[in-house]
Each structure stands twice: as C-alpha cells, then as structure tokens.
Design a protein around this motif. Structure first.
Motif, PDB file in Angstrom:
ATOM      1  N   LEU A  90       0.826  -1.211   0.000  1.00 58.95           N
ATOM      2  CA  LEU A  90       0.000   0.000   0.000  1.00 58.95           C
ATOM      3  C   LEU A  90       0.854   1.251   0.000  1.00 58.95           C
ATOM      4  CD1 LEU A  90      -2.988  -0.567   2.418  1.00 58.95           C
ATOM      5  CD2 LEU A  90      -3.048   0.047   0.019  1.00 58.95           C
ATOM      6  N   GLN A  91       1.969   1.125   0.699  1.00 62.20           N
ATOM      7  CA  GLN A  91       2.842   2.269   0.869  1.00 62.20           C
ATOM      8  C   GLN A  91       3.351   2.802  -0.459  1.00 62.20           C
ATOM      9  OE1 GLN A  91       6.413   1.140   2.714  1.00 62.20           O
ATOM     10  NE2 GLN A  91       6.297   2.821   4.112  1.00 62.20           N
ATOM     11  N   ARG A  92       3.586   1.906  -1.382  1.00 55.91           N
ATOM     12  CA  ARG A  92       4.081   2.351  -2.688  1.00 55.91           C
ATOM     13  C   ARG A  92       3.092   3.257  -3.375  1.00 55.91           C
ATOM     14  NH1 ARG A  92       6.742  -2.801  -5.581  1.00 55.91           N
ATOM     15  NH2 ARG A  92       8.529  -2.976  -4.210  1.00 55.91           N
ATOM     16  N   TRP A  93       1.787   3.043  -3.078  1.00 53.14           N
ATOM     17  CA  TRP A  93       0.780   3.915  -3.675  1.00 53.14           C
ATOM     18  C   TRP A  93       0.566   5.161  -2.837  1.00 53.14           C
ATOM     19  CZ3 TRP A  93      -1.186   2.968  -8.394  1.00 53.14           C
ATOM     20  CH2 TRP A  93      -0.948   1.687  -8.907  1.00 53.14           C
ATOM     21  N   VAL A  95       2.546   6.781  -0.524  1.00 55.81           N
ATOM     22  CA  VAL A  95       3.581   7.783  -0.273  1.00 55.81           C
ATOM     23  C   VAL A  95       3.616   8.872  -1.354  1.00 55.81           C
ATOM     24  CG1 VAL A  95       6.055   8.113  -0.104  1.00 55.81           C
ATOM     25  CG2 VAL A  95       4.951   6.363   1.233  1.00 55.81           C
ATOM     26  N   PRO A  96       3.594   8.510  -2.654  1.00 54.70           N
ATOM     27  CA  PRO A  96       3.576   9.596  -3.653  1.00 54.70           C
ATOM     28  C   PRO A  96       2.323  10.445  -3.574  1.00 54.70           C
ATOM     29  CG  PRO A  96       4.129   7.507  -4.672  1.00 54.70           C
ATOM     30  CD  PRO A  96       3.664   7.197  -3.297  1.00 54.70           C
ATOM     31  N   VAL A  97       1.166   9.793  -3.322  1.00 55.68           N
ATOM     32  CA  VAL A  97      -0.077  10.563  -3.256  1.00 55.68           C
ATOM     33  C   VAL A  97      -0.036  11.517  -2.069  1.00 55.68           C
ATOM     34  CG1 VAL A  97      -2.553  10.384  -2.875  1.00 55.68           C
ATOM     35  CG2 VAL A  97      -1.428   8.808  -4.417  1.00 55.68           C
ATOM     36  N   MET A  98       0.512  11.051  -0.936  1.00 57.02           N
ATOM     37  CA  MET A  98       0.561  11.916   0.236  1.00 57.02           C
ATOM     38  C   MET A  98       1.541  13.063   0.036  1.00 57.02           C
ATOM     39  SD  MET A  98       0.263   9.096   3.229  1.00 57.02           S
ATOM     40  CE  MET A  98       0.260  10.188   4.644  1.00 57.02           C
ATOM     41  N   LEU A 100       2.172  14.410  -2.820  1.00 57.91           N
ATOM     42  CA  LEU A 100       1.463  15.321  -3.716  1.00 57.91           C
ATOM     43  C   LEU A 100       0.435  16.150  -2.954  1.00 57.91           C
ATOM     44  CD1 LEU A 100       1.503  15.852  -6.759  1.00 57.91           C
ATOM     45  CD2 LEU A 100      -0.471  14.367  -6.960  1.00 57.91           C
ATOM     46  N   LEU A 101      -0.264  15.481  -2.018  1.00 59.01           N
ATOM     47  CA  LEU A 101      -1.271  16.181  -1.221  1.00 59.01           C
ATOM     48  C   LEU A 101      -0.620  17.267  -0.370  1.00 59.01           C
ATOM     49  CD1 LEU A 101      -4.223  16.307  -0.257  1.00 59.01           C
ATOM     50  CD2 LEU A 101      -3.585  14.754   1.568  1.00 59.01           C
ATOM     51  N   ALA A 102       0.549  16.954   0.188  1.00 57.16           N
ATOM     52  CA  ALA A 102       1.247  17.957   0.994  1.00 57.16           C
ATOM     53  C   ALA A 102       1.604  19.161   0.143  1.00 57.16           C
ATOM     54  CB  ALA A 102       2.497  17.344   1.619  1.00 57.16           C
ATOM     55  N   ALA A 103       2.104  18.904  -1.062  1.00 54.11           N
ATOM     56  CA  ALA A 103       2.474  20.016  -1.934  1.00 54.11           C
ATOM     57  C   ALA A 103       1.243  20.833  -2.299  1.00 54.11           C
ATOM     58  CB  ALA A 103       3.150  19.479  -3.190  1.00 54.11           C
ATOM     59  N   TYR A 104       0.107  20.139  -2.552  1.00 53.66           N
ATOM     60  CA  TYR A 104      -1.115  20.867  -2.900  1.00 53.66           C
ATOM     61  C   TYR A 104      -1.574  21.743  -1.744  1.00 53.66           C
ATOM     62  CZ  TYR A 104      -6.012  21.849  -3.393  1.00 53.66           C
ATOM     63  OH  TYR A 104      -7.200  22.495  -3.411  1.00 53.66           O
ATOM     64  N   LEU A 105      -1.544  21.161  -0.513  1.00 51.00           N
ATOM     65  CA  LEU A 105      -1.989  21.931   0.649  1.00 51.00           C
ATOM     66  C   LEU A 105      -1.134  23.169   0.836  1.00 51.00           C
ATOM     67  CD1 LEU A 105      -2.813  19.213   3.302  1.00 51.00           C
ATOM     68  CD2 LEU A 105      -4.353  20.907   2.351  1.00 51.00           C
ATOM     69  N   LEU A 106       0.163  22.997   0.612  1.00 53.78           N
ATOM     70  CA  LEU A 106       1.072  24.136   0.749  1.00 53.78           C
ATOM     71  C   LEU A 106       0.719  25.236  -0.238  1.00 53.78           C
ATOM     72  CD1 LEU A 106       3.642  25.372   1.853  1.00 53.78           C
ATOM     73  CD2 LEU A 106       4.916  24.057   0.203  1.00 53.78           C
ATOM     74  N   TRP A 107       0.456  24.820  -1.477  1.00 56.96           N
ATOM     75  CA  TRP A 107       0.156  25.800  -2.515  1.00 56.96           C
ATOM     76  C   TRP A 107      -1.212  26.413  -2.316  1.00 56.96           C
ATOM     77  CZ3 TRP A 107       2.906  28.470  -5.668  1.00 56.96           C
ATOM     78  CH2 TRP A 107       2.290  29.139  -6.725  1.00 56.96           C
ATOM     79  N   ALA A 108      -2.173  25.600  -1.846  1.00 57.94           N
ATOM     80  CA  ALA A 108      -3.543  26.079  -1.716  1.00 57.94           C
ATOM     81  C   ALA A 108      -3.695  27.099  -0.608  1.00 57.94           C
ATOM     82  CB  ALA A 108      -4.491  24.905  -1.462  1.00 57.94           C
ATOM     83  N   GLY A 109      -2.721  27.142   0.314  1.00 56.60           N
ATOM     84  CA  GLY A 109      -2.846  28.050   1.447  1.00 56.60           C
ATOM     85  C   GLY A 109      -2.995  29.503   1.053  1.00 56.60           C
ATOM     86  N   ALA A 110      -2.596  29.862  -0.162  1.00 55.29           N
ATOM     87  CA  ALA A 110      -2.646  31.264  -0.555  1.00 55.29           C
ATOM     88  C   ALA A 110      -4.074  31.763  -0.710  1.00 55.29           C
ATOM     89  CB  ALA A 110      -1.883  31.470  -1.855  1.00 55.29           C
ATOM     90  N   LEU A 123       3.139  15.720   5.648  1.00 55.72           N
ATOM     91  CA  LEU A 123       4.507  15.281   5.391  1.00 55.72           C
ATOM     92  C   LEU A 123       4.996  14.368   6.515  1.00 55.72           C
ATOM     93  CD1 LEU A 123       6.218  16.067   2.989  1.00 55.72           C
ATOM     94  CD2 LEU A 123       7.360  17.740   4.414  1.00 55.72           C
ATOM     95  N   ALA A 124       4.699  14.776   7.757  1.00 54.58           N
ATOM     96  CA  ALA A 124       5.115  13.955   8.891  1.00 54.58           C
ATOM     97  C   ALA A 124       4.408  12.609   8.877  1.00 54.58           C
ATOM     98  CB  ALA A 124       4.824  14.691  10.197  1.00 54.58           C
ATOM     99  N   ALA A 125       3.121  12.606   8.511  1.00 55.62           N
ATOM    100  CA  ALA A 125       2.382  11.343   8.447  1.00 55.62           C
ATOM    101  C   ALA A 125       2.993  10.434   7.385  1.00 55.62           C
ATOM    102  CB  ALA A 125       0.915  11.614   8.140  1.00 55.62           C
ATOM    103  N   THR A 126       3.407  11.023   6.252  1.00 51.67           N
ATOM    104  CA  THR A 126       4.078  10.231   5.231  1.00 51.67           C
ATOM    105  C   THR A 126       5.341   9.601   5.792  1.00 51.67           C
ATOM    106  OG1 THR A 126       3.298  11.895   3.692  1.00 51.67           O
ATOM    107  CG2 THR A 126       4.853  10.292   2.862  1.00 51.67           C
ATOM    108  N   GLY A 127       6.093  10.399   6.554  1.00 52.08           N
ATOM    109  CA  GLY A 127       7.319   9.876   7.136  1.00 52.08           C
ATOM    110  C   GLY A 127       7.053   8.747   8.109  1.00 52.08           C
ATOM    111  N   VAL A 128       5.989   8.902   8.920  1.00 55.54           N
ATOM    112  CA  VAL A 128       5.645   7.846   9.880  1.00 55.54           C
ATOM    113  C   VAL A 128       5.294   6.571   9.141  1.00 55.54           C
ATOM    114  CG1 VAL A 128       3.927   7.157  11.564  1.00 55.54           C
ATOM    115  CG2 VAL A 128       4.936   9.413  11.705  1.00 55.54           C
ATOM    116  N   LEU A 129       4.505   6.718   8.070  1.00 53.28           N
ATOM    117  CA  LEU A 129       4.122   5.538   7.281  1.00 53.28           C
ATOM    118  C   LEU A 129       5.351   4.869   6.679  1.00 53.28           C
ATOM    119  CD1 LEU A 129       1.530   4.119   6.361  1.00 53.28           C
ATOM    120  CD2 LEU A 129       1.661   5.432   4.274  1.00 53.28           C
ATOM    121  N   MET A 130       6.258   5.702   6.146  1.00 49.76           N
ATOM    122  CA  MET A 130       7.473   5.143   5.546  1.00 49.76           C
ATOM    123  C   MET A 130       8.295   4.415   6.588  1.00 49.76           C
ATOM    124  SD  MET A 130       8.585   8.285   3.112  1.00 49.76           S
ATOM    125  CE  MET A 130      10.267   7.784   2.909  1.00 49.76           C
TER     126      MET A 130
END
Lengths: 219, 107
Positions: A90-93, A95-98, A100-110, A123-130
């Motif tokens: 599951l992680q292989r699917w 981690v990239p999606v998470m 991407l989601l982190a990057a989107y959240l960062l950008w959407a904050g504006a 990002l931290a949750a991704t790290g915990v999963l990894m």
C-alpha cells in the motif's frame, strides 16, 4: 460539574453579546496588501507573523528536546519495522499521493484553506508511514541533515524578518510588492521543518529495552 | 448561529470531561489524553464563539491553528518524556505509592 455549568453560562452570555467587528473589518480592508488571498493565511503569516515565528521556535525546541532525550542508537531500530507485506504494498501507492497532497496543501494556502502547518502534518504522516513500512530513512539519523531540516523553517523565517528590518521596514514587515513570494518561501521552509520535527519526535521515543535494568538500577 | 453555539457548547462539555479526567486519573498517558481533550475543548469554544456578521472570524481561527500545532508538539514531547520516565522507573504514574509497575489508572 459546577465548572461546566459556569463555563456554559459564560459561553451563552458571550454568544448573546454583540460581536465586535472592527478587527475583521480591518482585516478585510487590508487583505489586498498581505500578498495572499485567504484571510487565515494572511493573519498567520503576515499580520500576526510574530506568533507564527515564535510557534516554529517552540516546535524546534520541542524537537531538539525530544531528540536529546532519545538514546541515539534507537533512532533506526530494525525491530520496530513492520513486516506486513500489505502495508508495504500500500505504501508504494500512498507515499507519492501523500507527498502530492502535501504540496497541494502548501500551494492552496494562498487562497483557500490549507497552508504550511497542514502540509507539514501530512509530510510527517508520510514519514511515519514510511518508517513503519521500513523504507530506508537515513536522513532521520542524528547528523547534519537532521539538524538542518529542523532549523530550516525557523532560519528562513528569521532571515526574512531580519532582512526586512535591515531594509528599513519594521521587524517582520514584508514589502508589499513581494509579500506573496516571501510568504511562499517561508511556508515551504516551514512545511519541511514541521514535517521533520514531528517525524523526529515520533522516532525519538527511547525504545530499546536492553538498557532498562542498568538505567533503572541507578535510581 | 445556533450551530456555532452548539460547537461552543460541545467545547464546554469537552473541557469538563478533560478537566475531570485530568484531576481524577492516575495513569500519565490518560492524564495527557485528558489534557489534550481540555485543550481541544478550549479550541472548539474559541472557534465556535468567534463569529461575526457573515461567517467565521479569521483571527481566532489563526490563533487556534497556532495553538493546535503547539499542542501537538507539546504532546509529542510529553510522550517522549513519559516513555523515558517509564523506562527509567518502570512506573506509569507520578505518585510514589503502591501502584508501581502495572497500569496505575483506576478507571
């Protein structure tokens, strides 16, 4: 029980009172000068950026305290890794999606709900999963990379603040023309640092049982 | 408006539960959870009450967001400290009395 009743009475009383609206009116009036379009982000990173600067400072201190409490050889403990093949697949699917989601959240904050803290949490949750899945995470070992990651957000924030002050503005006041860009730079740094700090605190808990009798015997 | 009031009152209830747990429980982890519950109640009261004419007030929201992040960091640090304490002493509560070793919480 009496505490709850008193608090409920206070809440009801406050809800009945007319809400003062000068602050939000001021905010709406000066939102155009803040460099972002979402009011919460504008408050967090422009109008009340002192709070946010001190907040990331608190996070850095908490992260350093957590890491210094850990027995360092436990930071990358193979015994903690899960051998679950389902998690690994599951992680292989995920981690990239998470990421991407982190990057989107960062950008959407504006201009909509989102921002550095939400992105950092993802990002931290991704790290915990990894980590649970046992992907190699050499960067979390105590070393120069970890230290750089921990202080990156705070350092970038402070640098922008001091640069503004040297430029003749007030401390933490951004020039109006490049405020949006500066906020984005700060948010990127904050995201990395918050993810790193939360992950480090998750990893930092001392876990080795072997040393326990000797350590406990001393007391 | 009444929905926001409902949020605020739910926050009041959370505050009560958290305070009771913080005072009555012995186990350190349970106390930490109760303390977090108390903090969440405060956040909910702040967000629920802070409404002006059209929609939520962004200033308390930013305040609460800052508070949430600091609370997460403090909780994580507290867990690290509790685990360290447990590894050093083998106890899960702070009192020096009889309930050393096992759970410690009474619920």
């Amino acid at each position: 029980m009496g505490f709850v009743v008193a608090l409920a009475a206070a809440v009801l009383g406050a809800a009945g009172a007319a809400a003062p609206s000068e602050l939000s009116d001021q905010l709406q009036a000066s939102l155009a000068r803040s460099g972002v379009e979402h009011p919460v982000t504008a408050v967090l990173l422009n109008f009340r950026s002192y709070d946010t600067l001190l907040e990331i400072g608190v996070l850095v201190i908490a992260g350093m305290a957590g890491i210094s409490l850990a027995s360092t050889n436990a930071l990358e403990d193979p015994a903690l890794r899960s051998a679950d093949s389902l998690l690994y697949a599951l992680q292989r699917w995920f981690v990239p999606v998470m990421l991407l989601l982190a990057a989107y959240l960062l950008w959407a904050g504006a201009d909509r709900p989102g921002g550095a803290f939400q992105a950092g949490a993802v990002l931290a949750a991704t790290g915990v999963l990894m980590r649970l899945g046992g992907l190699p995470m050499a960067f979390i070992r105590p070393g120069i990379l970890l230290r750089l990651g921990l202080v990156l957000g705070f350092a970038v924030f402070l640098l922008v603040a001091v640069a503004g002050a040297l430029n003749g503005e007030a401390f933490l006041a951004y020039p109006v023309t490049i405020a949006g860009g500066l906020i984005l730079i700060i948010e990127i740094g904050l995201t990395f640092s918050i993810g790193m700090i939360l992950l480090a605190l998750f990893v930092a808990a001392p876990v080795t049982d072997e040393h326990e009798p000797e350590e406990g015997g001393g007391l | 408006m009444s929905l926001n009031l409902l949020y605020a009152l739910a926050g009041v209830a959370l505050c009560g539960i958290g305070l009771a747990g913080f005072l009555l429980l012995n186990h350190l982890l349970r106390r930490l959870l109760a303390f977090n519950l108390l903090g969440s109640g405060v956040f909910l009261v702040l967000v629920g009450l802070a409404q002006h004419g059209d929609g939520p007030d962004p200033v308390p929201q930013a305040l609460v967001l800052t508070g949430i992040v600091v609370a997460i960091a403090a909780t994580a640090l507290a867990i690290v400290l509790i685990r360290r304490y447990f590894h050093l002493t083998g106890r899960t509560s702070l009192d020096t009395g009889n309930n050393a070793g096992d759970g410690g919480g009474e619920s």
